[in-house]
Design a protein around this motif. Structure first.
Motif, PDB file in Angstrom:
ATOM      1  N   VAL A   4      44.423  84.251  38.419  1.00 25.48           N
ATOM      2  CA  VAL A   4      43.210  84.946  37.980  1.00 25.48           C
ATOM      3  C   VAL A   4      42.961  84.702  36.500  1.00 25.48           C
ATOM      4  N   GLU A   5      44.025  84.787  35.697  1.00 27.13           N
ATOM      5  CA  GLU A   5      43.882  84.571  34.256  1.00 27.13           C
ATOM      6  C   GLU A   5      43.411  83.149  33.965  1.00 27.13           C
ATOM      7  N   LEU A   6      44.018  82.162  34.636  1.00 28.94           N
ATOM      8  CA  LEU A   6      43.623  80.769  34.431  1.00 28.94           C
ATOM      9  C   LEU A   6      42.173  80.551  34.859  1.00 28.94           C
ATOM     10  N   PHE A   7      41.763  81.189  35.950  1.00 30.33           N
ATOM     11  CA  PHE A   7      40.403  81.034  36.462  1.00 30.33           C
ATOM     12  C   PHE A   7      39.373  81.504  35.437  1.00 30.33           C
ATOM     13  N   PHE A   8      39.549  82.709  34.924  1.00 31.74           N
ATOM     14  CA  PHE A   8      38.553  83.260  34.007  1.00 31.74           C
ATOM     15  C   PHE A   8      38.624  82.616  32.620  1.00 31.74           C
ATOM     16  N   LYS A   9      39.822  82.246  32.186  1.00 28.18           N
ATOM     17  CA  LYS A   9      39.935  81.577  30.886  1.00 28.18           C
ATOM     18  C   LYS A   9      39.271  80.210  30.922  1.00 28.18           C
ATOM     19  N   SER A  10      39.414  79.490  32.036  1.00 29.50           N
ATOM     20  CA  SER A  10      38.818  78.160  32.133  1.00 29.50           C
ATOM     21  C   SER A  10      37.296  78.225  32.160  1.00 29.50           C
ATOM     22  N   ILE A  11      36.753  79.304  32.730  1.00 32.62           N
ATOM     23  CA  ILE A  11      35.301  79.438  32.807  1.00 32.62           C
ATOM     24  C   ILE A  11      34.713  79.899  31.478  1.00 32.62           C
ATOM     25  N   PHE A  12      35.277  80.931  30.877  1.00 22.24           N
ATOM     26  CA  PHE A  12      34.635  81.582  29.743  1.00 22.24           C
ATOM     27  C   PHE A  12      35.219  81.204  28.385  1.00 22.24           C
ATOM     28  N   VAL A 150      38.615  73.606  39.733  1.00 22.02           N
ATOM     29  CA  VAL A 150      37.429  74.311  40.229  1.00 22.02           C
ATOM     30  C   VAL A 150      36.842  75.221  39.157  1.00 22.02           C
ATOM     31  N   SER A 151      37.702  75.967  38.462  1.00 21.36           N
ATOM     32  CA  SER A 151      37.196  76.902  37.444  1.00 21.36           C
ATOM     33  C   SER A 151      36.580  76.158  36.263  1.00 21.36           C
ATOM     34  N   SER A 152      37.152  75.019  35.877  1.00 22.45           N
ATOM     35  CA  SER A 152      36.544  74.219  34.809  1.00 22.45           C
ATOM     36  C   SER A 152      35.178  73.699  35.242  1.00 22.45           C
ATOM     37  N   GLY A 153      35.079  73.299  36.516  1.00 23.22           N
ATOM     38  CA  GLY A 153      33.795  72.854  37.037  1.00 23.22           C
ATOM     39  C   GLY A 153      32.770  73.977  37.073  1.00 23.22           C
ATOM     40  N   ILE A 154      33.219  75.175  37.440  1.00 18.32           N
ATOM     41  CA  ILE A 154      32.308  76.321  37.449  1.00 18.32           C
ATOM     42  C   ILE A 154      31.825  76.629  36.031  1.00 18.32           C
ATOM     43  N   GLY A 155      32.723  76.520  35.064  1.00 16.02           N
ATOM     44  CA  GLY A 155      32.325  76.746  33.669  1.00 16.02           C
ATOM     45  C   GLY A 155      31.264  75.755  33.227  1.00 16.02           C
ATOM     46  N   TRP A 156      31.444  74.485  33.582  1.00 15.72           N
ATOM     47  CA  TRP A 156      30.446  73.463  33.231  1.00 15.72           C
ATOM     48  C   TRP A 156      29.142  73.720  33.974  1.00 15.72           C
ATOM     49  N   PHE A 157      29.250  74.132  35.235  1.00 12.95           N
ATOM     50  CA  PHE A 157      28.065  74.447  36.044  1.00 12.95           C
ATOM     51  C   PHE A 157      27.270  75.600  35.421  1.00 12.95           C
ATOM     52  N   LEU A 158      27.950  76.658  35.007  1.00  9.17           N
ATOM     53  CA  LEU A 158      27.260  77.792  34.385  1.00  9.17           C
ATOM     54  C   LEU A 158      26.577  77.375  33.088  1.00  9.17           C
ATOM     55  N   ALA A 159      27.233  76.501  32.332  1.00  5.10           N
ATOM     56  CA  ALA A 159      26.658  76.055  31.059  1.00  5.10           C
ATOM     57  C   ALA A 159      25.361  75.281  31.281  1.00  5.10           C
ATOM     58  N   ILE A 160      25.381  74.315  32.197  1.00  8.61           N
ATOM     59  CA  ILE A 160      24.175  73.502  32.406  1.00  8.61           C
ATOM     60  C   ILE A 160      23.088  74.311  33.113  1.00  8.61           C
ATOM     61  N   LEU A 161      23.482  75.250  33.980  1.00  9.58           N
ATOM     62  CA  LEU A 161      22.488  76.091  34.643  1.00  9.58           C
ATOM     63  C   LEU A 161      21.794  77.010  33.639  1.00  9.58           C
ATOM     64  N   ALA A 162      22.566  77.582  32.730  1.00  9.64           N
ATOM     65  CA  ALA A 162      21.995  78.481  31.731  1.00  9.64           C
ATOM     66  C   ALA A 162      21.037  77.748  30.799  1.00  9.64           C
ATOM     67  N   ILE A 163      21.439  76.574  30.304  1.00  9.26           N
ATOM     68  CA  ILE A 163      20.567  75.850  29.373  1.00  9.26           C
ATOM     69  C   ILE A 163      19.331  75.324  30.099  1.00  9.26           C
ATOM     70  N   ALA A 164      19.455  74.974  31.391  1.00 11.15           N
ATOM     71  CA  ALA A 164      18.286  74.507  32.149  1.00 11.15           C
ATOM     72  C   ALA A 164      17.272  75.631  32.330  1.00 11.15           C
ATOM     73  N   ALA A 165      17.763  76.828  32.646  1.00 11.27           N
ATOM     74  CA  ALA A 165      16.863  77.973  32.809  1.00 11.27           C
ATOM     75  C   ALA A 165      16.153  78.297  31.491  1.00 11.27           C
ATOM     76  N   ILE A 166      16.884  78.217  30.395  1.00  9.43           N
ATOM     77  CA  ILE A 166      16.287  78.506  29.086  1.00  9.43           C
ATOM     78  C   ILE A 166      15.268  77.430  28.714  1.00  9.43           C
ATOM     79  N   ARG A 167      15.601  76.166  28.976  1.00  5.63           N
ATOM     80  CA  ARG A 167      14.669  75.078  28.615  1.00  5.63           C
ATOM     81  C   ARG A 167      13.384  75.133  29.432  1.00  5.63           C
TER      82      ARG A 167
END
Length: 239
Positions: A4-12, A150-167
């Motif tokens: 759990v710790e590795l999952f959330f640290k890799s994302i955020f 998987v968690s690193s991929g989710i972190g990258w996914f959240l980053a590109i999704l957030a910037i796309a929504a803002i743009r």
């Protein structure tokens, strides 16, 4: 708990984009629409989730010094770590080719919208960075390697999704002319990185961790004082 710790640290906290700024080329180029950002982000999650565990197996059983001991005692001294980059990239390229075939088969519209950036996942530094970070952090098991991928991929996914929504929203905003395009995108990315850094205190213990560290330092100082007092008393008795 470790998973759990590795999952959330890799994302955020250790987010590929906001902490290490890896994969910025496709992050900036494919983040003009949310639909294409979702497609590329899902592809990155899949590729990282497959390649990091595969590269962990390669590292553990082929590349590390002594990893070939399972073949026999005569191979125990072999060290193939100099082949890490080649082997990791070969694994990544194979998985990206598989993703490209699947996307072209089941979603031609997404395949056409992603264009050249889909095969370029093979040279996306975030993908290779996941395997290299896995190696440098000495992840101990295949399960943790899959979790990290998987968690690193989710972190990258959240980053590109957030910037796309803002743009998509700032197209209709009154942005100063010198900052339009990549200028405002870099500023927003920097602000988002600062926001993600704020998760560090929440996921690493915050004030409690600092307090524990301070108490440990105080205990060490007290022990040093006691040792010095004992040494002084011993010296006086000898004299």
């Amino acid at each position: 708990m470790e998973h759990v710790e590795l999952f959330f640290k890799s994302i955020f906290i250790d987010n590929m984009v906001f902490a290490t700024f890896l994969g910025m080329c496709s992050y900036l180029a494919v983040s003009k629409k949310v639909s294409t950002a979702i497609g590329l982000g899902a592809a990155v999650i899949f590729v990282l989730g497959i390649t990091v565990p595969l590269n962990w197996l390669l590292d553990q059983y082929i590349l590390q010094e002594g990893a070939l001991a399972w073949l026999g005692p005569e191979f125990a001294s072999y060290d193939l770590s100099f082949l890490s980059f080649i082997m990791f990239i070969a694994t990544i390229a194979t998985m990206v080719q598989l993703v490209e075939i699947v996307v072209e088969k089941f979603s031609p519209a997404l395949y056409n919208s992603l264009g050249i950036f889909l095969p370029l996942i093979a040279v996306n530094c975030a993908i290779l960075g996941g395997s290299l970070f896995m190696q440098s952090r000495e992840i101990a098991s295949l399960g943790l390697a899959f979790n990290y991928g998987v968690s690193s991929g989710i972190g990258w996914f959240l980053a590109i999704l957030a910037i796309a929504a803002i743009r998509e929203k700032i197209r209709y905003s009154s942005v100063p002319a010198p900052l339009r395009g990549l200028g405002i995108t870099f500023i927003i990315t920097g602000l988002m990185a600062i926001g993600f850094m704020s998760f560090g205190g929440m996921l690493t213990g915050g004030d409690d961790a600092v307090a524990k560290e301070d108490s440990a330092v105080e205990v060490k100082i007290e022990e040093e004082k006691e040792n010095k007092t004992i040494a002084d008393n011993t010296a006086q008795l000898i004299q």
